[in-house]
Motif scaffolding. Structure first.
Motif, PDB file in Angstrom:
ATOM      1  N   PHE A 129      33.166  49.755  54.892  1.00  0.00           N
ATOM      2  CA  PHE A 129      34.079  50.561  54.076  1.00  0.00           C
ATOM      3  C   PHE A 129      35.522  50.095  54.305  1.00  0.00           C
ATOM      4  N   MET A 130      35.885  49.903  55.574  1.00  0.00           N
ATOM      5  CA  MET A 130      37.236  49.418  55.897  1.00  0.00           C
ATOM      6  C   MET A 130      37.485  48.048  55.284  1.00  0.00           C
ATOM      7  N   CYS A 131      36.494  47.170  55.350  1.00  0.00           N
ATOM      8  CA  CYS A 131      36.639  45.834  54.756  1.00  0.00           C
ATOM      9  C   CYS A 131      36.900  45.944  53.254  1.00  0.00           C
ATOM     10  N   GLY A 132      36.206  46.854  52.595  1.00  0.00           N
ATOM     11  CA  GLY A 132      36.419  47.052  51.162  1.00  0.00           C
ATOM     12  C   GLY A 132      37.811  47.548  50.861  1.00  0.00           C
ATOM     13  N   ILE A 133      38.272  48.522  51.617  1.00  0.00           N
ATOM     14  CA  ILE A 133      39.623  49.066  51.415  1.00  0.00           C
ATOM     15  C   ILE A 133      40.669  47.988  51.686  1.00  0.00           C
ATOM     16  N   LEU A 134      40.511  47.244  52.775  1.00  0.00           N
ATOM     17  CA  LEU A 134      41.465  46.187  53.106  1.00  0.00           C
ATOM     18  C   LEU A 134      41.503  45.106  52.028  1.00  0.00           C
ATOM     19  N   THR A 135      40.345  44.762  51.486  1.00  0.00           N
ATOM     20  CA  THR A 135      40.299  43.757  50.425  1.00  0.00           C
ATOM     21  C   THR A 135      40.994  44.272  49.170  1.00  0.00           C
ATOM     22  N   CYS A 136      40.741  45.515  48.811  1.00  0.00           N
ATOM     23  CA  CYS A 136      41.390  46.095  47.629  1.00  0.00           C
ATOM     24  C   CYS A 136      42.902  46.188  47.816  1.00  0.00           C
ATOM     25  N   LEU A 137      43.350  46.539  49.002  1.00  0.00           N
ATOM     26  CA  LEU A 137      44.791  46.579  49.274  1.00  0.00           C
ATOM     27  C   LEU A 137      45.402  45.184  49.166  1.00  0.00           C
ATOM     28  N   ALA A 138      44.683  44.186  49.641  1.00  0.00           N
ATOM     29  CA  ALA A 138      45.185  42.816  49.555  1.00  0.00           C
ATOM     30  C   ALA A 138      45.363  42.382  48.103  1.00  0.00           C
ATOM     31  N   LEU A 139      44.465  42.836  47.231  1.00  0.00           N
ATOM     32  CA  LEU A 139      44.592  42.489  45.814  1.00  0.00           C
ATOM     33  C   LEU A 139      45.906  43.020  45.245  1.00  0.00           C
ATOM     34  N   LYS A 140      46.351  44.129  45.779  1.00  0.00           N
ATOM     35  CA  LYS A 140      47.598  44.741  45.313  1.00  0.00           C
ATOM     36  C   LYS A 140      48.820  44.171  46.031  1.00  0.00           C
ATOM     37  N   TRP A 141      48.698  43.870  47.317  1.00  0.00           N
ATOM     38  CA  TRP A 141      49.846  43.544  48.147  1.00  0.00           C
ATOM     39  C   TRP A 141      50.099  42.055  48.377  1.00  0.00           C
ATOM     40  N   VAL A 142      49.133  41.190  48.066  1.00  0.00           N
ATOM     41  CA  VAL A 142      49.331  39.746  48.268  1.00  0.00           C
ATOM     42  C   VAL A 142      49.489  39.085  46.897  1.00  0.00           C
ATOM     43  N   PRO A 143      50.724  38.760  46.535  1.00  0.00           N
ATOM     44  CA  PRO A 143      50.968  38.250  45.179  1.00  0.00           C
ATOM     45  C   PRO A 143      50.282  36.918  44.888  1.00  0.00           C
ATOM     46  N   ASN A 144      50.083  36.067  45.868  1.00  0.00           N
ATOM     47  CA  ASN A 144      49.494  34.753  45.630  1.00  0.00           C
ATOM     48  C   ASN A 144      48.021  34.813  45.235  1.00  0.00           C
TER      49      ASN A 144
END
Length: 155
Positions: A129-144
């Protein structure tokens, strides 16, 4: 690098690490046998295959391990630690969603089938679950992650 972006990159590194640990754990079953499959809550058909020495368990294990390795590679690509992979944004979106679903499903099923709950199953569900949340946050927060790879052809 912005604070959120640093957190997101570290999150993707954590996702890649969890994927790598999962690959090692799954592949260890091929050598450790039936008890390892059972301990990792593999479907009974794989436990029986390992018990009887048929090809189903090792082939399925290699296939599942390959999927986790690919997830880890996409997480590293999203973090910018390896070369960008094809469809990085889409792949990470699918990985994030599947990890959230896997984590939530495991936790919900733990409440429904309380007699089957183990510490391992709860920890695994929370981690995915944490991995999913972290991945989704990265989609929003990592512009590259959203950027298409630069073309290598010159005009």
């Amino acid at each position: 690098m912005m604070h959120k972006q640093k957190i997101a990159v570290l999150g993707l590194i954590f996702v890649a690490l969890m994927a790598a640990v999962t690959v090692v754990a799954h592949m260890s079953c091929i050598w450790l046998g039936e008890a390892c499959y059972r301990a990792q809550l593999a479907p009974n058909i794989l436990v029986e295959s390992a018990k009887h020495g048929t090809w189903l368990a090792p082939v399925a294990t290699v296939g599942v391990s390959l999927l986790f390795a690919i997830c880890g590679a996409y997480a590293l690509a999203g973090a910018g630690l390896i070369r960008r992979l094809p469809l990085t944004y889409l792949a990470l979106m699918v990985i994030g969603i599947l990890c959230v679903i896997r984590g939530l499903a495991g936790l919900v099923l733990s409440m429904v089938f309380i007699d089957l709950v183990t510490l391992f199953s709860v920890i695994a569900s929370v981690i995915w679950f944490m991995c999913g949340i972290l991945t989704c946050l990265a989609l929003k927060w990592v512009p590259n992650i959203k950027m298409a790879p630069a073309s290598s052809t010159s005009t």
